[in-house]
Design a protein around this motif. Structure first.
Motif, PDB file in Angstrom:
ATOM      1  N   ALA A  36      59.900  -4.775  -6.361  1.00 22.90           N
ATOM      2  CA  ALA A  36      58.478  -5.246  -6.387  1.00 22.90           C
ATOM      3  C   ALA A  36      57.496  -4.619  -5.232  1.00 22.90           C
ATOM      4  O   ALA A  36      56.390  -4.517  -5.761  1.00 22.90           O
ATOM      5  N   VAL A  37      57.917  -4.414  -4.245  1.00 22.84           N
ATOM      6  CA  VAL A  37      57.295  -3.586  -3.479  1.00 22.84           C
ATOM      7  C   VAL A  37      57.169  -1.981  -3.478  1.00 22.84           C
ATOM      8  O   VAL A  37      56.283  -1.665  -3.240  1.00 22.84           O
ATOM      9  N   GLY A  38      58.172  -1.344  -4.387  1.00 23.28           N
ATOM     10  CA  GLY A  38      58.428  -0.321  -4.396  1.00 23.28           C
ATOM     11  C   GLY A  38      57.519   0.490  -5.751  1.00 23.28           C
ATOM     12  O   GLY A  38      56.888   1.599  -5.472  1.00 23.28           O
ATOM     13  N   ILE A  39      57.247  -0.491  -6.777  1.00 21.66           N
ATOM     14  CA  ILE A  39      56.349   0.173  -7.769  1.00 21.66           C
ATOM     15  C   ILE A  39      55.130   0.225  -7.289  1.00 21.66           C
ATOM     16  O   ILE A  39      54.439   1.397  -7.629  1.00 21.66           O
ATOM     17  N   PRO A  40      54.047  -0.406  -6.534  1.00 23.90           N
ATOM     18  CA  PRO A  40      52.800  -0.128  -5.954  1.00 23.90           C
ATOM     19  C   PRO A  40      52.967   1.157  -4.994  1.00 23.90           C
ATOM     20  O   PRO A  40      52.194   1.968  -5.254  1.00 23.90           O
ATOM     21  N   ILE A  41      53.918   1.286  -4.249  1.00 22.48           N
ATOM     22  CA  ILE A  41      54.001   2.381  -3.481  1.00 22.48           C
ATOM     23  C   ILE A  41      54.258   3.646  -4.150  1.00 22.48           C
ATOM     24  O   ILE A  41      53.730   4.833  -3.752  1.00 22.48           O
ATOM     25  N   LEU A  42      55.094   3.590  -5.217  1.00 23.10           N
ATOM     26  CA  LEU A  42      55.251   4.744  -6.307  1.00 23.10           C
ATOM     27  C   LEU A  42      54.018   5.126  -6.957  1.00 23.10           C
ATOM     28  O   LEU A  42      53.852   6.298  -6.982  1.00 23.10           O
ATOM     29  N   GLY A  43      53.233   4.198  -7.297  1.00 24.88           N
ATOM     30  CA  GLY A  43      51.699   4.525  -7.801  1.00 24.88           C
ATOM     31  C   GLY A  43      50.943   5.195  -6.696  1.00 24.88           C
ATOM     32  O   GLY A  43      50.211   6.066  -7.033  1.00 24.88           O
ATOM     33  N   TRP A  44      51.064   4.625  -5.588  1.00 31.93           N
ATOM     34  CA  TRP A  44      50.156   5.194  -4.539  1.00 31.93           C
ATOM     35  C   TRP A  44      50.628   6.750  -4.170  1.00 31.93           C
ATOM     36  O   TRP A  44      49.636   7.657  -4.037  1.00 31.93           O
ATOM     37  N   VAL A  45      51.872   6.888  -4.020  1.00 30.35           N
ATOM     38  CA  VAL A  45      52.268   8.150  -3.707  1.00 30.35           C
ATOM     39  C   VAL A  45      51.968   9.406  -4.958  1.00 30.35           C
ATOM     40  O   VAL A  45      51.378  10.191  -4.763  1.00 30.35           O
ATOM     41  N   THR A  46      51.979   8.695  -6.119  1.00 30.19           N
ATOM     42  CA  THR A  46      51.522   9.611  -7.295  1.00 30.19           C
ATOM     43  C   THR A  46      50.044   9.655  -7.292  1.00 30.19           C
ATOM     44  O   THR A  46      49.692  10.849  -7.665  1.00 30.19           O
ATOM     45  N   TRP A  47      49.311   8.932  -6.874  1.00 30.34           N
ATOM     46  CA  TRP A  47      47.761   9.024  -6.870  1.00 30.34           C
ATOM     47  C   TRP A  47      47.343   9.832  -5.820  1.00 30.34           C
ATOM     48  O   TRP A  47      46.523  10.918  -5.970  1.00 30.34           O
ATOM     49  N   GLU A  48      48.033   9.774  -4.545  1.00 23.86           N
ATOM     50  CA  GLU A  48      47.516  10.790  -3.365  1.00 23.86           C
ATOM     51  C   GLU A  48      48.369  12.121  -3.538  1.00 23.86           C
ATOM     52  O   GLU A  48      47.591  13.027  -2.971  1.00 23.86           O
ATOM     53  N   ALA A  49      49.679  12.073  -3.542  1.00 23.29           N
ATOM     54  CA  ALA A  49      50.331  13.389  -3.392  1.00 23.29           C
ATOM     55  C   ALA A  49      50.604  14.077  -4.876  1.00 23.29           C
ATOM     56  O   ALA A  49      50.883  15.253  -4.652  1.00 23.29           O
ATOM     57  N   GLY A  50      50.375  13.290  -5.853  1.00 21.40           N
ATOM     58  CA  GLY A  50      50.539  14.020  -7.325  1.00 21.40           C
ATOM     59  C   GLY A  50      51.750  13.736  -7.914  1.00 21.40           C
ATOM     60  O   GLY A  50      52.775  13.155  -7.490  1.00 21.40           O
ATOM     61  N   PRO A  51      52.031  14.030  -9.021  1.00 22.32           N
ATOM     62  CA  PRO A  51      53.033  13.559 -10.112  1.00 22.32           C
ATOM     63  C   PRO A  51      54.465  14.119  -9.440  1.00 22.32           C
ATOM     64  O   PRO A  51      55.377  13.488  -9.869  1.00 22.32           O
ATOM     65  N   ILE A  52      54.529  15.310  -9.040  1.00 26.28           N
ATOM     66  CA  ILE A  52      55.822  15.844  -8.414  1.00 26.28           C
ATOM     67  C   ILE A  52      56.324  15.111  -7.451  1.00 26.28           C
ATOM     68  O   ILE A  52      57.411  14.623  -7.348  1.00 26.28           O
TER      69      ILE A  52
END
Length: 85
Positions: A36-52
């Motif tokens: 539950a905590v990791g999914i938003p962090i995953l979206g945040w990282v993808t948004w800021e740092a890119g899909p790689i």
């Protein structure tokens, strides 16, 4: 390093510490909280740092939480392989 990657690293540290503490329910409650905590962090990282970086973090999270992933894949196979009624 961005805030998203720092939070992802903190999530990975928290997940490893949570795995080291004994549990009566085989860590399932902790796994659900980490998901539950990791999914938003995953979206945040993808948004800021890119899909790689998002894919790298997804692989890291799946390696830490491998049993929920294994059970999900088994459930998905059962649903796909069962005959239609």
């Amino acid at each position: 390093m961005s805030g998203a990657l720092i939070s992802a690293c903190l999530w990975l540290i928290a997940a490893n510490v949570a795995a080291m503490i004994p549990s009566r329910d085989h860590h399932w409650r902790r796994a659900f909280v980490l998901i539950a905590v990791g999914i938003p962090i995953l979206g945040w990282v993808t948004w800021e740092a890119g899909p790689i970086w998002g894919m790298v973090l997804l692989a890291a999270g799946a390696s830490v939480l491998r049993w929920p992933v294994i059970y999900f894949v088994r459930w998905l196979r059962r649903k796909v392989m069962e005959p239609a009624e």
